[in-house]
Design an enzyme around this catalytic site. Structure first.
Site, PDB file in Angstrom:
ATOM      1  N   LYS A  13     -32.693  49.876  42.284  1.00  0.00           N
ATOM      2  CA  LYS A  13     -31.243  49.857  42.492  1.00  0.00           C
ATOM      3  C   LYS A  13     -30.887  49.804  43.980  1.00  0.00           C
ATOM      4  O   LYS A  13     -30.086  48.965  44.387  1.00  0.00           O
ATOM      5  CB  LYS A  13     -30.642  51.104  41.830  1.00  0.00           C
ATOM      6  CG  LYS A  13     -29.179  51.384  42.128  1.00  0.00           C
ATOM      7  CD  LYS A  13     -28.640  52.487  41.229  1.00  0.00           C
ATOM      8  CE  LYS A  13     -29.260  53.852  41.490  1.00  0.00           C
ATOM      9  NZ  LYS A  13     -28.704  54.550  42.668  1.00  0.00           N
ATOM     10  N   ARG A  88     -21.809  58.642  37.560  1.00  0.00           N
ATOM     11  CA  ARG A  88     -23.039  58.924  36.805  1.00  0.00           C
ATOM     12  C   ARG A  88     -22.774  59.750  35.564  1.00  0.00           C
ATOM     13  O   ARG A  88     -23.702  60.033  34.804  1.00  0.00           O
ATOM     14  CB  ARG A  88     -23.987  59.708  37.688  1.00  0.00           C
ATOM     15  CG  ARG A  88     -25.208  58.960  38.199  1.00  0.00           C
ATOM     16  CD  ARG A  88     -26.005  59.978  38.981  1.00  0.00           C
ATOM     17  NE  ARG A  88     -27.326  59.582  39.351  1.00  0.00           N
ATOM     18  CZ  ARG A  88     -27.649  58.914  40.446  1.00  0.00           C
ATOM     19  NH1 ARG A  88     -26.705  58.452  41.238  1.00  0.00           N
ATOM     20  NH2 ARG A  88     -28.906  58.687  40.741  1.00  0.00           N
ATOM     21  N   ARG A 127     -43.527  54.660  45.071  1.00  0.00           N
ATOM     22  CA  ARG A 127     -42.571  55.071  46.109  1.00  0.00           C
ATOM     23  C   ARG A 127     -42.912  56.467  46.639  1.00  0.00           C
ATOM     24  O   ARG A 127     -42.804  56.733  47.832  1.00  0.00           O
ATOM     25  CB  ARG A 127     -41.137  55.052  45.572  1.00  0.00           C
ATOM     26  CG  ARG A 127     -40.117  55.354  46.656  1.00  0.00           C
ATOM     27  CD  ARG A 127     -38.701  55.064  46.230  1.00  0.00           C
ATOM     28  NE  ARG A 127     -38.197  56.080  45.339  1.00  0.00           N
ATOM     29  CZ  ARG A 127     -37.023  56.026  44.735  1.00  0.00           C
ATOM     30  NH1 ARG A 127     -36.241  54.986  44.891  1.00  0.00           N
ATOM     31  NH2 ARG A 127     -36.619  56.987  43.947  1.00  0.00           N
ATOM     32  N   ARG A 133     -40.536  60.776  49.184  1.00  0.00           N
ATOM     33  CA  ARG A 133     -39.224  61.358  48.936  1.00  0.00           C
ATOM     34  C   ARG A 133     -39.371  62.630  48.117  1.00  0.00           C
ATOM     35  O   ARG A 133     -40.075  62.643  47.114  1.00  0.00           O
ATOM     36  CB  ARG A 133     -38.346  60.342  48.177  1.00  0.00           C
ATOM     37  CG  ARG A 133     -36.957  60.232  48.761  1.00  0.00           C
ATOM     38  CD  ARG A 133     -36.153  59.155  48.084  1.00  0.00           C
ATOM     39  NE  ARG A 133     -35.532  59.595  46.848  1.00  0.00           N
ATOM     40  CZ  ARG A 133     -34.619  58.883  46.205  1.00  0.00           C
ATOM     41  NH1 ARG A 133     -34.230  57.724  46.675  1.00  0.00           N
ATOM     42  NH2 ARG A 133     -34.107  59.320  45.085  1.00  0.00           N
ATOM     43  N   ARG A 144     -35.038  63.480  36.133  1.00  0.00           N
ATOM     44  CA  ARG A 144     -34.018  62.478  36.476  1.00  0.00           C
ATOM     45  C   ARG A 144     -33.890  61.423  35.375  1.00  0.00           C
ATOM     46  O   ARG A 144     -32.809  60.917  35.107  1.00  0.00           O
ATOM     47  CB  ARG A 144     -34.349  61.829  37.827  1.00  0.00           C
ATOM     48  CG  ARG A 144     -33.800  62.663  39.001  1.00  0.00           C
ATOM     49  CD  ARG A 144     -34.541  62.417  40.292  1.00  0.00           C
ATOM     50  NE  ARG A 144     -34.515  61.053  40.749  1.00  0.00           N
ATOM     51  CZ  ARG A 144     -35.514  60.474  41.430  1.00  0.00           C
ATOM     52  NH1 ARG A 144     -36.599  61.151  41.720  1.00  0.00           N
ATOM     53  NH2 ARG A 144     -35.414  59.240  41.804  1.00  0.00           N
TER      54      ARG A 144
HETATM   55  P1  ATP Z   1     -33.050  55.170  42.961  1.00  0.00           P
HETATM   56  O1  ATP Z   1     -34.365  55.234  42.290  1.00  0.00           O
HETATM   57  O2  ATP Z   1     -32.414  53.835  42.840  1.00  0.00           O
HETATM   58  O3  ATP Z   1     -33.091  55.675  44.382  1.00  0.00           O
HETATM   59  P2  ATP Z   1     -32.097  57.701  42.158  1.00  0.00           P
HETATM   60  O4  ATP Z   1     -32.131  58.156  40.757  1.00  0.00           O
HETATM   61  O5  ATP Z   1     -33.098  58.262  43.076  1.00  0.00           O
HETATM   62  O6  ATP Z   1     -32.099  56.156  42.167  1.00  0.00           O
HETATM   63  P3  ATP Z   1     -29.858  58.230  43.961  1.00  0.00           P
HETATM   64  O7  ATP Z   1     -28.623  57.458  43.682  1.00  0.00           O
HETATM   65  O8  ATP Z   1     -30.614  57.897  45.175  1.00  0.00           O
HETATM   66  O9  ATP Z   1     -30.699  58.114  42.625  1.00  0.00           O
HETATM   67  O10 ATP Z   1     -29.478  59.806  43.928  1.00  0.00           O
HETATM   68  C1  ATP Z   1     -30.401  60.834  44.211  1.00  0.00           C
HETATM   69  C2  ATP Z   1     -29.868  62.174  43.732  1.00  0.00           C
HETATM   70  O11 ATP Z   1     -28.579  62.460  44.300  1.00  0.00           O
HETATM   71  C3  ATP Z   1     -29.644  62.292  42.221  1.00  0.00           C
HETATM   72  O12 ATP Z   1     -30.810  62.610  41.523  1.00  0.00           O
HETATM   73  C4  ATP Z   1     -28.583  63.396  42.146  1.00  0.00           C
HETATM   74  O13 ATP Z   1     -29.147  64.677  42.310  1.00  0.00           O
HETATM   75  C5  ATP Z   1     -27.707  63.116  43.355  1.00  0.00           C
HETATM   76  N1  ATP Z   1     -26.575  62.225  43.020  1.00  0.00           N
HETATM   77  C6  ATP Z   1     -26.383  60.957  43.477  1.00  0.00           C
HETATM   78  N2  ATP Z   1     -25.272  60.413  42.965  1.00  0.00           N
HETATM   79  C7  ATP Z   1     -24.732  61.353  42.146  1.00  0.00           C
HETATM   80  C8  ATP Z   1     -23.590  61.398  41.309  1.00  0.00           C
HETATM   81  N3  ATP Z   1     -22.761  60.353  41.181  1.00  0.00           N
HETATM   82  N4  ATP Z   1     -23.370  62.537  40.601  1.00  0.00           N
HETATM   83  C9  ATP Z   1     -24.161  63.585  40.715  1.00  0.00           C
HETATM   84  N5  ATP Z   1     -25.255  63.617  41.468  1.00  0.00           N
HETATM   85  C10 ATP Z   1     -25.559  62.513  42.194  1.00  0.00           C
HETATM   86 MG    MG Z   2     -31.275  55.404  45.434  1.00  0.00          MG
END
Ligand code: ATP
Ligand code: MG
Length: 195
Positions: A13, A88, A127, A133, A144
């Protein structure tokens, strides 16, 4: 135009969103990046957010809605933006719709990338190895994924009913996936995008 991009953790993403903002010429509003930045800065928001992020949990809706609301009202978002990772939850989606309604705007299209579970796990492990990370540990990744299924999939349903959801095959080469995304987005962006 306002585009919402939702996809499971590890789907690529972030990468595709960076390319898409370039293509559309709109600001990139990544809530994950915004939160990670607050954590790094050590702000009150960062301290709060870190407790959720570390455990693969969602930061509370009220916090997220306020964060995005302020950002959306900034001048650079006037011609649109790409929302990466927000809304989300269905409550976040409802709050976003309400805010946009008062601004006389709306979400134009919601993109969802589909990637098999096997491939998601493979990419996340990779990753974790490369970037280290914090929230890419095995336990947190599983959490997640569960949160995505229980909280975010209903958001996709919410937009599907509003006829705004476009699903894209996220398997395969990153360039090929981006071509698929462009094909879809062009139909909504009218003449504003470059080719
Ligand atoms: P990617 O693999 O694409 O990086 P990701 O699942 O790691 O996706 P991110 O969007 O980078 O997601 O978000 C990382 C963390 O930040 C989430 O796991 C959550 O704890 C928090 N977070 C991000 N956006 C939101 C949201 N809209 N509502 C609640 N928590 C959020
Ligand atoms: Mg991300």
């Amino acid at each position: 135009m306002i585009v919402v991009f939702l996809s499971p953790p590890g789907s690529g993403k972030g990468t595709q969103c960076r390319r898409l903002v370039d293509f559309l010429g709109v600001p990139h509003l990544s809530t994950g990046a915004m939160l990670r930045e607050s954590v790094r800065a050590g702000s009150a928001l960062g301290e709060l957010a870190a407790q959720y992020i570390e455990h693969g949990k969602l930061v509370p809706d009220a916090v997220m809605v306020t964060l995005v609301k302020d950002r959306l009202e900034a001048a650079d978002c006037e011609s649109g933006c790409l929302l990466d990772g927000f809304p989300r939850t269905v409550n976040q989606a409802i709050a976003l719709d309400e805010q946009l309604h008062t601004l006389r705007r709306r979400v134009d299209v919601v993109l969802e990338m589909r990637v098999s579970l096997e491939e998601l796990i493979r990419r996340l492990v990779e990753r974790a190895r490369q970037e280290g990370r914090q929230d890419d540990s095995a336990d947190t990744v599983v959490r997640r994924m569960e949160v995505y299924d229980s909280e975010t999939k209903p958001v996709l349903e919410y937009y599907r009913k509003l006829n705004k959801l476009v699903s894209i095959d996220g398997m395969g080469d990153s360039d090929v996936v981006f071509d698929r995304i462009k094909e879809q987005v062009k139909q909504y962006a009218g003449s504003t995008v470059r080719d």
